[in-house]
Scaffold this active site. Structure first.
Site, mmCIF file in Angstrom:
data_model
loop_
_atom_site.group_PDB
_atom_site.id
_atom_site.type_symbol
_atom_site.label_atom_id
_atom_site.label_comp_id
_atom_site.label_asym_id
_atom_site.label_seq_id
_atom_site.Cartn_x
_atom_site.Cartn_y
_atom_site.Cartn_z
ATOM 1 C CB VAL A 160 69.906 -15.542 65.864
ATOM 2 C CG1 VAL A 160 69.903 -15.214 64.377
ATOM 3 C CG2 VAL A 160 68.483 -15.460 66.411
ATOM 4 C CE LYS B 105 59.169 -8.619 65.725
ATOM 5 N NZ LYS B 105 58.552 -9.828 66.274
HETATM 6 N N1 LIG Z 1 65.602 -15.885 68.708
HETATM 7 C C1 LIG Z 1 64.804 -15.516 67.706
HETATM 8 O O1 LIG Z 1 64.008 -16.302 67.213
HETATM 9 C C2 LIG Z 1 64.882 -14.124 67.135
HETATM 10 C C3 LIG Z 1 63.988 -13.752 66.103
HETATM 11 C C4 LIG Z 1 64.079 -12.475 65.531
HETATM 12 C C5 LIG Z 1 65.034 -11.586 66.015
HETATM 13 N N2 LIG Z 1 65.845 -11.967 67.038
HETATM 14 C C6 LIG Z 1 66.831 -10.993 67.527
HETATM 15 O O2 LIG Z 1 68.137 -11.526 67.338
HETATM 16 C C7 LIG Z 1 69.008 -11.066 68.368
HETATM 17 C C8 LIG Z 1 69.658 -12.277 69.058
HETATM 18 O O3 LIG Z 1 68.641 -13.089 69.600
HETATM 19 P P1 LIG Z 1 68.975 -14.535 70.233
HETATM 20 O O4 LIG Z 1 67.654 -15.182 70.446
HETATM 21 O O5 LIG Z 1 70.022 -15.229 69.440
HETATM 22 O O6 LIG Z 1 69.570 -14.079 71.650
HETATM 23 P P2 LIG Z 1 70.418 -14.974 72.662
HETATM 24 O O7 LIG Z 1 70.145 -16.428 72.440
HETATM 25 O O8 LIG Z 1 70.182 -14.406 74.023
HETATM 26 O O9 LIG Z 1 71.923 -14.698 72.219
HETATM 27 C C9 LIG Z 1 72.603 -13.504 72.494
HETATM 28 C C10 LIG Z 1 74.070 -13.865 72.635
HETATM 29 O O10 LIG Z 1 74.817 -12.671 72.744
HETATM 30 C C11 LIG Z 1 75.580 -12.685 73.952
HETATM 31 N N3 LIG Z 1 75.600 -11.324 74.443
HETATM 32 C C12 LIG Z 1 74.556 -10.603 74.872
HETATM 33 N N4 LIG Z 1 74.952 -9.368 75.208
HETATM 34 C C13 LIG Z 1 76.282 -9.323 74.994
HETATM 35 C C14 LIG Z 1 77.266 -8.317 75.156
HETATM 36 N N5 LIG Z 1 76.929 -7.128 75.621
HETATM 37 N N6 LIG Z 1 78.542 -8.603 74.823
HETATM 38 C C15 LIG Z 1 78.872 -9.831 74.358
HETATM 39 N N7 LIG Z 1 77.990 -10.829 74.191
HETATM 40 C C16 LIG Z 1 76.710 -10.577 74.490
HETATM 41 C C17 LIG Z 1 74.821 -13.626 74.868
HETATM 42 O O11 LIG Z 1 75.671 -14.168 75.869
HETATM 43 P P3 LIG Z 1 75.047 -14.983 77.122
HETATM 44 O O12 LIG Z 1 74.783 -16.356 76.610
HETATM 45 O O13 LIG Z 1 76.113 -14.912 78.155
HETATM 46 O O14 LIG Z 1 73.785 -14.249 77.517
HETATM 47 C C18 LIG Z 1 74.348 -14.696 73.879
HETATM 48 O O15 LIG Z 1 75.361 -15.640 73.617
HETATM 49 C C19 LIG Z 1 68.136 -10.199 69.294
HETATM 50 O O16 LIG Z 1 68.256 -8.854 68.923
HETATM 51 C C20 LIG Z 1 66.725 -10.683 69.000
HETATM 52 O O17 LIG Z 1 65.721 -9.693 69.230
HETATM 53 C C21 LIG Z 1 65.804 -13.202 67.597
#
Ligand SMILES: NC(=O)c1ccc[n+]([C@@H]2O[C@H](COP(=O)([O-])OP(=O)(O)OC[C@H]3O[C@@H](n4cnc5c(N)ncnc54)[C@H](OP(=O)(O)O)[C@@H]3O)[C@@H](O)[C@H]2O)c1
Length: 414
Positions: free
Chosen positions: A11, A193
């Protein structure tokens, strides 16, 4: 507006691209990500670090976007951002479902906003619609598909005649399901949700863990086929009903008939049907997840905050917890599939139990084709009755262990 982004994953990367292409007035000035060094090509012209203070201590940044996911670090980031005078946008429903009550109080005390359009049903603009158009409407019913992964699994089980396990494995390979899918298939993501949605609808805080939840893990290919035979489909449904001043809610797999709008919601799509006391029915449908759909919701929160800065709106305060009424006191028709020993008297014993609990049977069907020799599947549809009676009957049927080998039940969505 100067924005700091925590988390440059799916995201976060989508948001960065949208901000670059769309809105020069909203500038992404810094990114904190634990693997930022690997993402250098995405970060041209933007400060980046794995040190959270890069954003938290930068006084020129007025808005923090939290897209890391998880609970503990995200909680620290959101609280610290607010303490440092910044507004927050997050897509993190798990964080809000667990700590939202305290976080929203904290934000309110500091005169800051936590915006979270992307946390519920991805791209569907539901939070803002509830907070504005429906704020003074009484929502009497909400029924929705709010988890894309489970809807994808149920759709492919039906269309491709696959088992739950086969589809789950394929979905994991395609990145549509997590390596640990419990949050999705156990119904807990939908539960979080629904808690946020009902908190918004009622203006009182709903504790996610108090919402009854069932997932889809027990749904088999046979149930999908039986559903089709009766022109139904199986959906994981998040439901809220306001009945005589009582608030009922649950997450459950359910049978949905052709006349129901959720019948046609396929694959990873999400949909929410609201019923308002004056405004009647509203259907919202769209992408519940994905890089750009979710990022666009985050972006829309940023635009809204930018507009609100010109004419501030009061931060909504939620100060009480909502009592959740017992779903067993409501009525529903049920589908019940029993795998039993194929011997005389079985059906009579089951019918007796249903009758003793005042459950009237709408239809009974038998099928030997999908089972081992000496076993038979019996499918019973009941008329709508109080759920408590059905649950009691189910316990008694379950106790017939010598003849009943296994059962699956689904409410039929009215
Ligand atoms: N993806 C979707 O379609 C979607 C839809 C609705 C809501 N969301 C929400 O949006 C949020 C992000 O989702 P995403 O899919 O983008 O997740 P993601 O692809 O796993 O991205 C998370 C990013 O944050 C980094 N990260 C995680 N923990 C960290 C920390 N403690 N300190 C610094 N960096 C950190 C991760 O690094 P690494 O790469 O090293 O792991 C990664 O780059 C979540 O809360 C999710 O529930 C996502």
């Amino acid at each position: 507006m100067r924005v700091g982004i925590f988390g440059l994953g799916t995201v976060g990367q989508g948001l960065l691209q949208i901000l670059r292409e769309r809105q020069p007035a909203i500038e992404a000035v810094a990114v904190v990500d634990r693997s930022y060094a690997r993402k250098a090509e995405l970060l041209a012209g933007i400060k980046a670090s794995d040190d959270k203070n890069l954003i938290l201590k930068d006084k020129s940044i007025d808005t923090v976007v939290e897209l890391m996911g998880g609970i503990d670090d995200a909680l620290y980031v959101v609280r610290s951002a607010i303490e440092n005078g910044k507004n927050v946008v997050t897509a993190n429903k798990a964080l809000l479902a667990e700590h939202g009550y305290a976080l929203f109080q904290f934000a309110s005390e500091h005169g800051r906003t936590i915006a979270f359009e992307a946390a519920i049903a991805g791209a569907i603009p539901i939070v803002r619609n509830i907070e504005t158009i429906f704020r003074h409407e009484r929502i009497t019913r909400l029924m929705g598909i709010v988890n894309g992964t489970t809807n994808y699994i149920l759709t492919r089980m039906r269309k491709d005649h696959l088992s739950y396990g086969e589809v789950l494995e394929a979905a994991q390979k395609q990145g549509l399901a997590e390596a640990d899918p419990t949050l999705d298939v156990g119904g807990y993501d939908a539960q979080q949700k629904l808690a946020l949605l009902t908190s918004l609808i009622t203006g009182e805080w709903v504790e996610a863990k108090n919402i009854p939840v069932r997932g889809i893990t027990e749904i088999s290919a046979q149930d999908v086929v039986w559903a089709e035979r009766f022109h139904n489909r199986i959906r994981l449904v998040a439901e809220y009903n306001l009945i005589q001043g009582q608030h009922y809610m649950h997450v459950t797999p359910a049978l949905v008939g052709e006349q129901n709008v959720l019948y046609d919601i396929e694959y990873e799509n999400n949909a929410l049907l609201f019923h308002g006391e004056y405004s009647a029915e509203h259907l919202f449908m769209g992408k519940g997840a994905g890089k750009f759909p979710t990022a666009f919701s985050v972006y829309s929160d940023l635009i809204q905050l930018q507009l609100a800065a010109a004419s501030p709106v009061p931060v909504r305060k939620i100060e009480t917890y909502l009592p959740i009424a017992n779903i067993a006191d409501t009525t529903s028709a049920f589908y019940l599939r029993l795998r039993v020993k194929d011997q005389p008297g079985v059906l009579a014993a089951i019918a007796q139990i249903l009758g003793n609990n005042a459950l009237s049977i709408a239809s009974v069907h038998q099928d030997h084709s999908a089972v081992a020799a000496g076993e038979v599947d019996i499918v019973i549809h009941t008329h709508a009755q109080k759920r408590s009676g059905f649950y009691k009957a189910l316990k008694e049927i379950h106790a017939l262990k010598s003849i009943v080998l296994h059962h699956v039940y689904l409410p039929v969505l009215g």
